[in-house]
Design a protein around this motif. Structure first.
Motif, short mmCIF file in Angstrom:
data_model
loop_
_atom_site.label_atom_id
_atom_site.label_comp_id
_atom_site.label_asym_id
_atom_site.label_seq_id
_atom_site.Cartn_x
_atom_site.Cartn_y
_atom_site.Cartn_z
N ASP A 57 23.10 29.09 -7.14
CA ASP A 57 24.53 28.86 -7.01
C ASP A 57 24.94 27.92 -8.14
O ASP A 57 24.14 27.65 -9.04
N ALA A 58 26.14 27.39 -8.08
CA ALA A 58 26.64 26.55 -9.17
C ALA A 58 25.87 25.24 -9.31
O ALA A 58 25.92 24.62 -10.37
N GLY A 59 25.14 24.84 -8.29
CA GLY A 59 24.47 23.55 -8.35
C GLY A 59 22.97 23.57 -8.17
O GLY A 59 22.34 22.50 -8.14
N VAL A 80 13.47 24.95 -4.89
CA VAL A 80 14.88 24.83 -5.24
C VAL A 80 15.06 23.51 -5.99
O VAL A 80 14.58 22.47 -5.55
N VAL A 81 15.74 23.59 -7.13
CA VAL A 81 15.96 22.41 -7.98
C VAL A 81 17.47 22.21 -8.14
O VAL A 81 18.19 23.15 -8.48
N PRO A 82 17.95 20.98 -7.90
CA PRO A 82 19.38 20.71 -8.10
C PRO A 82 19.69 20.53 -9.59
O PRO A 82 18.83 20.10 -10.36
N LEU A 83 20.92 20.84 -9.98
CA LEU A 83 21.33 20.61 -11.36
C LEU A 83 21.66 19.14 -11.61
O LEU A 83 21.79 18.72 -12.76
N ARG A 99 17.05 23.23 -16.33
CA ARG A 99 18.23 22.57 -15.77
C ARG A 99 19.31 22.39 -16.84
O ARG A 99 20.48 22.64 -16.58
N GLU A 100 18.92 21.96 -18.02
CA GLU A 100 19.91 21.74 -19.09
C GLU A 100 20.55 23.05 -19.54
O GLU A 100 21.74 23.10 -19.84
N ILE A 101 19.79 24.13 -19.56
CA ILE A 101 20.36 25.44 -19.92
C ILE A 101 21.36 25.89 -18.86
O ILE A 101 22.47 26.33 -19.17
#
Length: 120
Positions: A57-59, A80-83, A99-101
């Motif tokens: 999802d977006a985050g 699952v990794v948060p942004l 994450r940065e991409i």
């Protein structure tokens, strides 16, 4: 276009309706990440290093197990990794590249980061 990798309905359906926590990846999404990892290893496109991931999802995004890609097994757990915020326990530091991409490119639905045997 949606499919098991980018299907927001599959991700939302797997999310606990009363929870404000991260989404829960569907079995199909986890399987897709593991299959991608094994395929890269099977075709000799990776040494021991790299990761496959997909946006949930977006985050949040889902990253494959912290093992060499070619050794990923069907039942291995993805995470699952948060942004935003710290990386979850057990997630390797190089996952920050994913994450940065995802942060910089909201249209990106998945990433395969590899280190080719030809470069090692």
């Amino acid at each position: 276009m949606t499919g098991p990798l980018t299907d927001p309905v599959a991700t939302q359906a797997a999310t606990d309706a009363g929870s404000a926590g991260p989404p829960i990846a569907s079995a199909a999404q986890q399987r897709s990440v593991r299959i991608a990892a094994r395929a890269l290893g099977r075709h000799g496109l990776v040494h021991a290093y790299g990761h496959c991931s997909l946006r949930l999802d977006a985050g949040h995004f889902l990253v494959g197990p912290s093992v060499p890609l070619g050794l990923t097994q069907p039942g291995d757990a993805c995470q699952v990794v948060p942004l935003a915020g710290p990386l979850p326990e057990g997630v390797l530091p190089e996952v920050r590249i994913h994450r940065e991409i995802y942060r910089a490119r909201p249209q990106v639905g998945g990433i395969a980061r590899v280190q080719s045997p030809k470069l090692m």
